[in-house]
Design a protein around this motif. Structure first.
Motif, PDB file in Angstrom:
ATOM      1  N   LEU A  97     -11.812   4.278   3.763  1.00 38.10           N
ATOM      2  CA  LEU A  97     -10.774   5.269   3.479  1.00 38.10           C
ATOM      3  C   LEU A  97     -10.570   6.206   4.665  1.00 38.10           C
ATOM      4  CD1 LEU A  97     -11.647   6.116  -0.242  1.00 38.10           C
ATOM      5  CD2 LEU A  97      -9.649   4.843   0.600  1.00 38.10           C
ATOM      6  N   TYR A  98     -11.678   6.574   5.326  1.00 36.19           N
ATOM      7  CA  TYR A  98     -11.576   7.418   6.520  1.00 36.19           C
ATOM      8  C   TYR A  98     -10.824   6.684   7.624  1.00 36.19           C
ATOM      9  CZ  TYR A  98     -12.891  10.047  10.668  1.00 36.19           C
ATOM     10  OH  TYR A  98     -12.847  10.756  11.854  1.00 36.19           O
ATOM     11  N   GLN A  99     -11.176   5.416   7.832  1.00 39.02           N
ATOM     12  CA  GLN A  99     -10.493   4.623   8.861  1.00 39.02           C
ATOM     13  C   GLN A  99      -9.004   4.489   8.551  1.00 39.02           C
ATOM     14  OE1 GLN A  99     -13.077   1.211   8.432  1.00 39.02           O
ATOM     15  NE2 GLN A  99     -14.134   1.621  10.374  1.00 39.02           N
ATOM     16  N   LYS A 100      -8.669   4.270   7.304  1.00 38.87           N
ATOM     17  CA  LYS A 100      -7.272   4.129   6.907  1.00 38.87           C
ATOM     18  C   LYS A 100      -6.513   5.432   7.122  1.00 38.87           C
ATOM     19  CE  LYS A 100      -6.322   1.686   3.271  1.00 38.87           C
ATOM     20  NZ  LYS A 100      -6.155   1.191   1.871  1.00 38.87           N
ATOM     21  N   ALA A 101      -7.136   6.545   6.782  1.00 34.39           N
ATOM     22  CA  ALA A 101      -6.483   7.847   6.917  1.00 34.39           C
ATOM     23  C   ALA A 101      -6.274   8.251   8.373  1.00 34.39           C
ATOM     24  CB  ALA A 101      -7.297   8.919   6.190  1.00 34.39           C
ATOM     25  N   ASN A 102      -7.094   7.705   9.270  1.00 31.85           N
ATOM     26  CA  ASN A 102      -7.036   8.116  10.674  1.00 31.85           C
ATOM     27  C   ASN A 102      -6.497   7.023  11.600  1.00 31.85           C
ATOM     28  OD1 ASN A 102      -8.528  10.937  11.072  1.00 31.85           O
ATOM     29  ND2 ASN A 102      -9.577   9.818   9.424  1.00 31.85           N
ATOM     30  N   GLY A 103      -5.893   6.007  11.018  1.00 34.25           N
ATOM     31  CA  GLY A 103      -5.272   4.970  11.827  1.00 34.25           C
ATOM     32  C   GLY A 103      -6.239   4.115  12.608  1.00 34.25           C
ATOM     33  N   LEU A 104      -7.472   4.026  12.145  1.00 34.49           N
ATOM     34  CA  LEU A 104      -8.474   3.207  12.820  1.00 34.49           C
ATOM     35  C   LEU A 104      -8.501   1.799  12.225  1.00 34.49           C
ATOM     36  CD1 LEU A 104     -11.433   5.789  12.842  1.00 34.49           C
ATOM     37  CD2 LEU A 104      -9.722   5.402  14.647  1.00 34.49           C
ATOM     38  N   LYS A 105      -9.136   0.885  12.917  1.00 38.43           N
ATOM     39  CA  LYS A 105      -9.336  -0.453  12.373  1.00 38.43           C
ATOM     40  C   LYS A 105     -10.147  -0.341  11.086  1.00 38.43           C
ATOM     41  CE  LYS A 105     -11.784  -4.790  13.264  1.00 38.43           C
ATOM     42  NZ  LYS A 105     -12.686  -5.508  14.198  1.00 38.43           N
ATOM     43  N   ILE A 106      -9.666  -0.964  10.026  1.00 34.19           N
ATOM     44  CA  ILE A 106     -10.334  -0.848   8.729  1.00 34.19           C
ATOM     45  C   ILE A 106     -11.317  -1.999   8.563  1.00 34.19           C
ATOM     46  CG2 ILE A 106     -10.015  -0.708   6.230  1.00 34.19           C
ATOM     47  CD1 ILE A 106      -7.135   0.206   6.784  1.00 34.19           C
ATOM     48  N   ASP A 107     -12.593  -1.695   8.810  1.00 34.82           N
ATOM     49  CA  ASP A 107     -13.621  -2.714   8.595  1.00 34.82           C
ATOM     50  C   ASP A 107     -14.720  -2.223   7.652  1.00 34.82           C
ATOM     51  OD1 ASP A 107     -15.086  -0.966  10.142  1.00 34.82           O
ATOM     52  OD2 ASP A 107     -15.385  -2.351  11.826  1.00 34.82           O
ATOM     53  N   CYS A 108     -14.646  -0.929   7.268  1.00 41.78           N
ATOM     54  CA  CYS A 108     -15.594  -0.359   6.298  1.00 41.78           C
ATOM     55  C   CYS A 108     -17.043  -0.445   6.759  1.00 41.78           C
ATOM     56  CB  CYS A 108     -15.446  -1.019   4.930  1.00 41.78           C
ATOM     57  SG  CYS A 108     -13.800  -0.895   4.218  1.00 41.78           S
ATOM     58  N   TRP A 109     -17.240  -0.489   8.058  1.00 47.76           N
ATOM     59  CA  TRP A 109     -18.592  -0.683   8.569  1.00 47.76           C
ATOM     60  C   TRP A 109     -19.018   0.485   9.444  1.00 47.76           C
ATOM     61  CZ3 TRP A 109     -21.882  -3.498   6.341  1.00 47.76           C
ATOM     62  CH2 TRP A 109     -23.084  -3.830   6.957  1.00 47.76           C
ATOM     63  N   PRO A 110     -20.210   1.059   9.212  1.00 46.89           N
ATOM     64  CA  PRO A 110     -20.677   2.189  10.022  1.00 46.89           C
ATOM     65  C   PRO A 110     -20.983   1.755  11.447  1.00 46.89           C
ATOM     66  CG  PRO A 110     -22.394   1.449   8.531  1.00 46.89           C
ATOM     67  CD  PRO A 110     -21.172   0.680   8.173  1.00 46.89           C
ATOM     68  N   SER A 111     -20.555   2.571  12.389  1.00 43.14           N
ATOM     69  CA  SER A 111     -20.806   2.270  13.799  1.00 43.14           C
ATOM     70  C   SER A 111     -20.837   3.572  14.577  1.00 43.14           C
ATOM     71  CB  SER A 111     -19.700   1.365  14.359  1.00 43.14           C
ATOM     72  OG  SER A 111     -18.468   2.073  14.397  1.00 43.14           O
ATOM     73  N   ASP A 112     -21.348   3.496  15.794  1.00 37.81           N
ATOM     74  CA  ASP A 112     -21.369   4.687  16.650  1.00 37.81           C
ATOM     75  C   ASP A 112     -19.943   5.159  16.951  1.00 37.81           C
ATOM     76  OD1 ASP A 112     -24.150   4.770  16.791  1.00 37.81           O
ATOM     77  OD2 ASP A 112     -24.222   3.427  18.525  1.00 37.81           O
ATOM     78  N   GLY A 113     -19.004   4.209  17.042  1.00 37.91           N
ATOM     79  CA  GLY A 113     -17.624   4.587  17.328  1.00 37.91           C
ATOM     80  C   GLY A 113     -17.001   5.392  16.197  1.00 37.91           C
ATOM     81  N   VAL A 114     -17.200   4.956  14.969  1.00 42.89           N
ATOM     82  CA  VAL A 114     -16.669   5.702  13.823  1.00 42.89           C
ATOM     83  C   VAL A 114     -17.367   7.059  13.717  1.00 42.89           C
ATOM     84  CG1 VAL A 114     -16.305   5.703  11.327  1.00 42.89           C
ATOM     85  CG2 VAL A 114     -16.125   3.566  12.605  1.00 42.89           C
ATOM     86  N   LEU A 115     -18.667   7.090  13.985  1.00 45.33           N
ATOM     87  CA  LEU A 115     -19.400   8.361  13.955  1.00 45.33           C
ATOM     88  C   LEU A 115     -18.857   9.327  14.999  1.00 45.33           C
ATOM     89  CD1 LEU A 115     -21.682  10.199  13.008  1.00 45.33           C
ATOM     90  CD2 LEU A 115     -23.226   8.949  14.543  1.00 45.33           C
ATOM     91  N   ALA A 116     -18.610   8.843  16.200  1.00 41.17           N
ATOM     92  CA  ALA A 116     -18.056   9.699  17.261  1.00 41.17           C
ATOM     93  C   ALA A 116     -16.698  10.270  16.846  1.00 41.17           C
ATOM     94  CB  ALA A 116     -17.937   8.920  18.559  1.00 41.17           C
ATOM     95  N   HIS A 117     -15.868   9.437  16.221  1.00 41.75           N
ATOM     96  CA  HIS A 117     -14.547   9.897  15.766  1.00 41.75           C
ATOM     97  C   HIS A 117     -14.703  10.946  14.685  1.00 41.75           C
ATOM     98  CE1 HIS A 117     -10.536   9.862  13.971  1.00 41.75           C
ATOM     99  NE2 HIS A 117     -10.106   9.291  15.096  1.00 41.75           N
ATOM    100  N   ALA A 118     -15.625  10.727  13.735  1.00 44.42           N
ATOM    101  CA  ALA A 118     -15.853  11.702  12.672  1.00 44.42           C
ATOM    102  C   ALA A 118     -16.420  12.990  13.216  1.00 44.42           C
ATOM    103  CB  ALA A 118     -16.819  11.110  11.628  1.00 44.42           C
ATOM    104  N   ASN A 119     -17.280  12.898  14.218  1.00 45.19           N
ATOM    105  CA  ASN A 119     -17.813  14.099  14.849  1.00 45.19           C
ATOM    106  C   ASN A 119     -16.713  14.930  15.489  1.00 45.19           C
ATOM    107  OD1 ASN A 119     -20.553  13.853  14.227  1.00 45.19           O
ATOM    108  ND2 ASN A 119     -20.983  12.583  16.026  1.00 45.19           N
ATOM    109  N   SER A 120     -15.778  14.250  16.128  1.00 42.73           N
ATOM    110  CA  SER A 120     -14.681  14.977  16.777  1.00 42.73           C
ATOM    111  C   SER A 120     -13.781  15.654  15.741  1.00 42.73           C
ATOM    112  CB  SER A 120     -13.840  13.998  17.626  1.00 42.73           C
ATOM    113  OG  SER A 120     -13.126  13.094  16.812  1.00 42.73           O
TER     114      SER A 120
END
Length: 417
Positions: free
Chosen positions: A390-413
């Motif tokens: 849902l976070y990826q969908k809301a932020n225009g990211l690739k939707i794979d529903c998988w935790p990664s350092d990249g998604v964490l970095a985006h959420a941190n920002s």
């Protein structure tokens, strides 16, 4: 003068050595004293449960905590620690190894033939199908070939003393003492690090609630009697809501417009609704009319990187036996293979298993950002995958529903804006 000074130096050193020898035990005794004091706090509960003082004292004689096991809350140890739990440290592809599943399936079909009469009787009595029972046995102890090495009292006492779920394991420890009071030999109280016992690995509270004489010999023996262990497991599943004659779930092919953010129990709906959305069974005959009416939720243990499943009520029940999507899927698929069905249709793609700390930190960040994250435990459950999607969908990211350092970095920002 030199001789006198030397005499006093030697005498002082001797006094210092004596003092150190007396003081040394005190340094190391405190943790032991604290543990013994904790054990004594258990006595009122044990007494209320019918445990005699003789049984209580004998149970804890010589017992010391094992501070090497997982899931402990110890100063200096990382708060997020899932070591030793394959359900949370392996990728879905590794955990659901085709080679291992097929090996267990071959053994399971042989086991099924050898114990056909017992299994048919237990299935008739409880409604739990024989394939699921054999699969659980295969997953837990490889059909009895694995023998847990740990002393259950020591494991449970350690977890009740300094574990992250003290209340739960305190209850299990009292139940284990009741088992001893009822006559279970201490030599049989061998367990996993979490205190699970017997051929099908269940907790002491489950034993007290569901253990049964399955072979009619007048006693309950979940350590040596195949029929007792199978009947015990079946009664647990029955008691947790098993639906007689129903499957655990189905592998499905998702339509292009669907994605993994639809996953999870909160989005459960009749299978007919999933079909109307474009989902279809991956293999076999179409859903029957009765199956279309059954509730199920989407479960994608590898996010977008593996097969998708509709998990029905009996999947939930298996998950109550062991709280892990991968465990329940392993048991469900192994049961299908023993039944004569084959491998998953969709392949497991190549993907990395994130560090537990990465998962934990991403859960925490998403919670700060307003996503309903009920747990921040570093485990990749269905809600974690869903909220990431849902976070990826809301932020225009690739939707794979998988935790990664990249998604964490985006959420941190996002969290620092």
């Amino acid at each position: 003068m030199l001789l006198r000074r030397r005499y006093f130096e030697i005498l002082s050193a001797a006094f210092l050595a004596v003092a150190m020898n007396f003081a040394a035990p005190a340094v190391h005794a405190k943790p032991a004293d604290e543990f013994r004091a904790f054990i004594e706090t258990l006595w009122p509960d044990a007494k209320s449960a019918g445990v005699s003082r003789q049984t209580f004292d004998a149970a804890f004689a010589g017992v010391e905590p094992d501070l090497t096991i997982p899931d402990l809350d110890i100063p200096g140890r990382p708060k997020v620690d899932n070591s030793g739990q394959a359900e949370f440290t392996k990728t879905a592809a590794d955990y659901l190894s085709k080679a291992y599943l097929e090996k267990l399936a071959v053994q399971g079909r042989k086991f099924l033939d050898e114990h056909k009469a017992d299994l048919e009787r237990i299935e008739k009595m409880t409604g739990v199908d024989r394939y699921t029972l054999v699969a659980i046995w295969g997953r837990e102890t490889a059909y009895g070939s694995y023998h847990p090495p740990n002393d259950a009292i020591r494991m449970l006492a350690t977890l009740a003393y300094t574990g992250k779920r003290k209340d739960k394991f305190r209850e299990e420890l009292i139940a284990a003492l009741v088992m001893l009071q009822q006559g279970v030999p201490r030599s049989d109280m061998k367990s996993s690090w979490a205190g699970a016992l017997g051929l099908t690995q269940a907790m002491p509270t489950e034993y007290l609630k569901y253990a049964i004489d399955g072979d009619g010999d007048g006693k309950v023996d979940i350590w040596r009697s195949v029929a007792d262990a199978l009947a015990f497991t079946a009664r647990q599943l029955e008691g947790k809501g098993w639906v007689r004659g129903a499957r655990w779930g189905y592998e499905v092919i998702a339509p292009p417009k669907a994605d993994c953010s639809l996953e999870g129990p909160p989005d459960a709906r009749p299978i007919g609704d999933w079909v109307a959305m474009g989902f279809r069974k991956a293999k076999g005959a179409p859903f029957s009319k009765a199956q279309l009416a059954d509730d199920a939720y989407l479960m994608m243990p590898a996010g977008a990187y593996g097969p998708a499943f509709l998990a029905a009520q009996n999947f939930r029940v298996i998950r109550l036996y062991n709280t892990s999507d991968l465990y329940a899927l392993f048991v469900g698929n192994l049961g299908d293979r023993i039944r004569g069905e084959g491998d998953f249709v969709a392949p497991w793609q190549s993907f990395a298993q994130p560090k537990t700390q990465t998962v934990h930190n991403l859960q925490a960040k998403l919670k700060v950002l307003g996503y309903p994250m009920d747990k921040t435990d570093g485990k990749i459950g269905s809600n974690t995958r869903k909220q990431i999607g849902l976070y990826q969908k809301a932020n225009g990211l690739k939707i794979d529903c998988w935790p990664s350092d990249g998604v964490l970095a985006h959420a941190n920002s996002q969290a620092t804006r």
